[in-house]
Design an enzyme around this catalytic site. Structure first.
Site: not given
Ligand code: EPZ
Length: 429
Positions: A22-23, A125, A130, A315, A407
């Site tokens: 999915k991701n 969420c 996020r 995850d 999802r």
């Molecule tokens: C991706 O989310 C995945 N989703 C998530 O999977 C996964 O848990 C996550 O990466 C971490 O591996 C998809 O790929 C669609 P991040 P993403 O940006 O990109 C902070 C699932 O269950 N952050 O790597 O949103 C954020 O809050 C989902 O399939 C900022 O602060 O995750 C988090 O604490 C859930 N500012 C950390 O970084 C930003 O601009 C990592 O988030 C962006 C992120």
């Protein structure tokens, strides 16, 4: 809202085909906005999130055709042809983005292709606030003028985007993907330091290369992208879903079963293999994927800390906690990526799990048996941890709000029933 009913205690035996990730599929679909050519994506999973993104991309003007239904009864991945020859609008509305925050991945491609984008802020969420500040700051460094108003990101790049040296203060999958796509069409070179190394980021980079992008450093935390004037169409097969694979490996261990995970790859599981080996779960490579079963009949509590890839994936944290709930001894599970990813804890405790939360850590003390109970799904991975607990529990578990599950997990009750689980989907509660 649908429910899932499980009568626990059955050992899972057999094989499960692991679907496309999915991701990986979501950013790959967003990449179709970067070219007038046709992007053919195969091995796409049949998931609600994919359908949501199809709706959003269609709204933006992408022509999408579903092709190549496989020969074996619809159980292989879907093939989509996506063609953004004309982009009808550059606004991603709130009612679509709030359903799936990964919609924010259209921001970089729209900016790079059209010089403007109006994308709703995704909103929080269940697992955390996020924010997307890292996406925004990086695109501003590439010359975008960005304002936040009325819950929307208003972005302009009238003179196009220019290459920049981006240094992320922590790895972000989404921010790395947005910048990768934007930089592919920017003027000059972009370097991303502290880039996310998740396999899904690498899959996107390889697809962009096939479309004509110049990207070096794939799989490392330093990506170099030399922008080009235009990208073309390509054909790309989505990688297998390592989180689905890890989830079903844990299903084998929690039921003391033996499963072959067809299409799974050990190297994409990063630290999971080693952590679960410590718990007493053996992952053995086979010609078709991975075989998962207990090493010697019992499970031992292990400490797990979630980290960016190749560390232990956030995850799989909820699923691992379900496994540890019935292991011998104690397990300290620390969530370092999201600030509120323990929504499964109170539900597991309703099933008899012994868990104490201390800030970002959960102390899990194994109990001999969980007991079935009515529980509630709250987010995607929490939902599936309740399915895993239900498979091992004595008696009946009924999980409500399984739309969360749909999802990210394709036909979960079918895949598990085929391996001997007593599981069925019930209608409206
Ligand atoms: C991706 O989310 C995945 N989703 C998530 O999977 C996964 O848990 C996550 O990466 C971490 O591996 C998809 O790929 C669609 P991040 P993403 O940006 O990109 C902070 C699932 O269950 N952050 O790597 O949103 C954020 O809050 C989902 O399939 C900022 O602060 O995750 C988090 O604490 C859930 N500012 C950390 O970084 C930003 O601009 C990592 O988030 C962006 C992120």
């Amino acid at each position: 809202m649908d429910r899932i009913c499980i009568r626990g205690g059955r050992r899972l035996q057999g094989e499960i085909r692991i679907g496309g990730a999915k991701n990986a599929a979501l950013p790959l679909m967003a990449a179709s906005l970067l070219t007038e050519g046709t992007l053919r994506l195969s091995n796409l999973p049949h998931l609600a999130d994919i359908t949501t993104l199809v709706r959003l991309l269609t709204t933006l003007g992408v022509a999408i055709e579903m092709n190549g239904q496989d020969g074996n009864g619809g159980h292989a991945g879907r093939t989509l042809d996506l063609c953004a020859a004309e982009i009808a609008q550059t606004e991603a509305p709130y009612d679509l983005v709030r359903k799936m925050r990964a919609s924010v991945l259209v921001l970089g491609p729209l900016l790079a292709r059209c010089g403007r984008a109006r994308v709703s802020l995704p909103g929080g969420c269940a697992i955390g606030t996020r924010p997307i500040d890292m996406h925004i700051r990086a695109l501003q460094q590439m010359g975008a003028e960005i304002e936040l108003e009325g819950g929307y990101v208003e972005a302009r790049a009238p003179k196009g985007l220019k290459g920049a040296h981006i240094v992320f203060n922590m790895p972000s999958v989404g921010a790395t993907e947005n910048v990768l796509m934007a930089a592919s069409l920017a003027r000059g070179e972009t370097v991303i330091e502290n880039a996310a190394r998740e396999p899904e980021v690498g899959d996107l980079a390889r697809c962009l290369r096939a479309m004509g992008a110049h990207i070096d450093g794939i799989g490392t935390d330093r990506l170099q992208i030399e922008g080009v004037d235009a990208l073309g169409g390509a054909e790309h097969a989505v990688i297998a879903d390592r989180i689905e694979a890890g989830t079903y490996a844990i299903a084998a261990a929690i039921t003391d079963g033996d499963l072959e995970l067809v299409g799974a790859r050990l190297d994409e599981l990063g630290a999971v293999g080693e952590a679960l080996a410590g718990a007493g779960l053996t992952l053995e490579e086979t010609p078709r994927g991975l075989r998962a079963r207990r090493t010697n009949g019992s499970l031992a509590g292990v400490d797990v800390m979630t980290e960016p890839f190749p560390g232990f994936p956030t995850d799989l944290q909820a699923q691992t906690m379900a496994l540890m709930a019935t292991a011998e001894g104690a397990s300290m599970i620390t969530e370092t990526i999201f600030e509120n990813r323990f929504m499964h804890v109170p539900e597991l405790m309703r099933m008899g799990a012994n868990i104490n939360l201390h800030g970002g850590s959960a102390m899990v003390r194994g109990v001999p048996r969980l007991t079935g109970a009515p529980v509630m799904a709250t987010d995607l991975r929490a939902s599936v941890s309740l399915v895993l607990a239900g498979l091992a529990a004595e008696g009946e578990t009924v999980i409500g709000r399984v739309y969360h599950l749909d999802r990210g997990y394709e036909r979960v009750e079918e895949k598990l029933a085929l391996c001997g689980a007593e599981i069925e989907r019930l209608g409206e509660e």
